[in-house]
Scaffold this active site. Structure first.
Site, mmCIF file in Angstrom:
data_model
loop_
_atom_site.group_PDB
_atom_site.id
_atom_site.type_symbol
_atom_site.label_atom_id
_atom_site.label_comp_id
_atom_site.label_asym_id
_atom_site.label_seq_id
_atom_site.Cartn_x
_atom_site.Cartn_y
_atom_site.Cartn_z
ATOM 1 N N CYS A 92 0.838 -1.192 0.000
ATOM 2 C CA CYS A 92 0.000 0.000 0.000
ATOM 3 C C CYS A 92 0.876 1.246 0.000
ATOM 4 C CB CYS A 92 -0.945 -0.065 1.198
ATOM 5 S SG CYS A 92 -0.912 1.325 2.276
ATOM 6 N N GLU A 93 0.584 2.184 -0.889
ATOM 7 C CA GLU A 93 1.452 3.349 -1.038
ATOM 8 C C GLU A 93 1.245 4.370 0.078
ATOM 9 O OE1 GLU A 93 0.701 5.170 -4.809
ATOM 10 O OE2 GLU A 93 -1.218 6.037 -4.184
ATOM 11 N N HIS A 94 0.229 4.172 0.896
ATOM 12 C CA HIS A 94 -0.005 5.115 1.987
ATOM 13 C C HIS A 94 0.783 4.747 3.238
ATOM 14 C CE1 HIS A 94 -4.023 5.696 -0.221
ATOM 15 N NE2 HIS A 94 -3.147 6.592 -0.611
ATOM 16 N N HIS A 95 1.045 3.457 3.456
ATOM 17 C CA HIS A 95 1.738 3.026 4.675
ATOM 18 C C HIS A 95 2.949 2.140 4.383
ATOM 19 C CE1 HIS A 95 -2.496 3.858 5.835
ATOM 20 N NE2 HIS A 95 -1.917 4.390 6.895
ATOM 21 N N GLN A 133 -5.404 -0.382 -4.141
ATOM 22 C CA GLN A 133 -6.070 -1.541 -4.760
ATOM 23 C C GLN A 133 -6.922 -1.144 -5.964
ATOM 24 O OE1 GLN A 133 -7.882 -4.257 -1.954
ATOM 25 N NE2 GLN A 133 -9.306 -5.004 -3.515
ATOM 26 N N HIS A 161 -5.670 -5.664 3.818
ATOM 27 C CA HIS A 161 -4.618 -4.649 3.931
ATOM 28 C C HIS A 161 -4.052 -4.661 5.344
ATOM 29 C CE1 HIS A 161 -5.466 -2.347 0.094
ATOM 30 N NE2 HIS A 161 -6.414 -3.253 0.132
ATOM 31 N N CYS A 163 -2.354 -2.478 6.699
ATOM 32 C CA CYS A 163 -2.522 -1.166 7.353
ATOM 33 C C CYS A 163 -3.899 -1.048 7.997
ATOM 34 C CB CYS A 163 -2.277 -0.029 6.358
ATOM 35 S SG CYS A 163 -3.385 0.000 4.942
HETATM 36 ZN ZN ZN Z 1 -2.443 1.621 3.790
#
Ligand code: ZN
Length: 203
Positions: A92-95, A133, A161, A163
């Site tokens: 995941c590119e956020h976490h 995703q 996920h 995260c």
């Molecule tokens: Zn994430």
């Protein structure tokens, strides 16, 4: 092996627009992160961790090379081809944490058909990246539409996920489902219904 004139084969592993990985810089950054988190990257236990982490991310961000091999659809097969439960492993590119699950990838053949194992390789091509995703699902569908020109394409991804399960809401076991459809599978309600029914999802 004799190559049929009709067989089209294109080697693929590099996603356009993606820069090369600088391993020494990644190792320094991991050491800095450990320091910032209050750990000593030079301690005996952590001494080799920056290298391991940098190598692990490099591997997780690099799809394996594959040949895109397509064949003429000589028999005029015109029913849905569906590969179910293709493993999905992405970040995941956020976490920068993993999300994992399965993809169901189907298409209605046009002039050409694709080796079945290649559907899994197309998923990997885009999954080995920092992703969300929704974008991953659409990239796989768009890529098949562009390279295979089928009558229809359907991609469903179900993933958990880390995260969401390890932090934040800590919703362990919660799965996120995304889909992307093109052509007949998008426009024709009965084709669409057949696709979702075969994936095990009720529309
Ligand atoms: Zn994430």
């Amino acid at each position: 092996m004799a190559m049929s004139a009709d067989l089209e084969s294109v080697p693929l592993h590099i996603v356009p627009g993606r820069a090369e990985i600088d391993l020494p810089a990644a190792q320094r950054a991991v050491a800095d992160l450990l320091t910032a988190l209050g750990r000593d990257p030079h301690s005996a236990h952590l001494a080799d961790t920056p290298r391991r982490v940098a190598d692990a991310y490099a591997e997780m961000l690099t799809p394996r090379e594959f040949e895109l091999t397509t064949f003429p659809n000589d028999e005029g097969y015109d029913e849905l081809v569906l590969a179910k439960d293709i493993p999905v492993q992405s970040l995941c590119e956020h976490h920068l944490l993993p999300f994992t699950g399965v993809a169901h990838v189907g298409y209605l053949p046009g002039e050409r058909i694709l080796g079945l194992s290649k559907l899994a390789r197309v998923v990997e091509l885009f999954a080995r990246d920092f992703q969300v995703q929704e974008r991953l699902t659409k990239q796989v569908a768009d890529w098949l539409q562009d390279h295979l020109a089928p009558k229809g394409v359907g991609v469903v991804i179900e993933a958990e996920h880390q995260c969401m399960s390890l932090r934040g809401v800590r919703a362990t076991g919660s799965r996120t489902v995304t889909s992307s459809l093109h052509g007949t599978l998008r426009e024709n309600p009965s084709s669409r219904q057949e696709f979702f029914a075969l994936t095990g999802l009720t529309p």
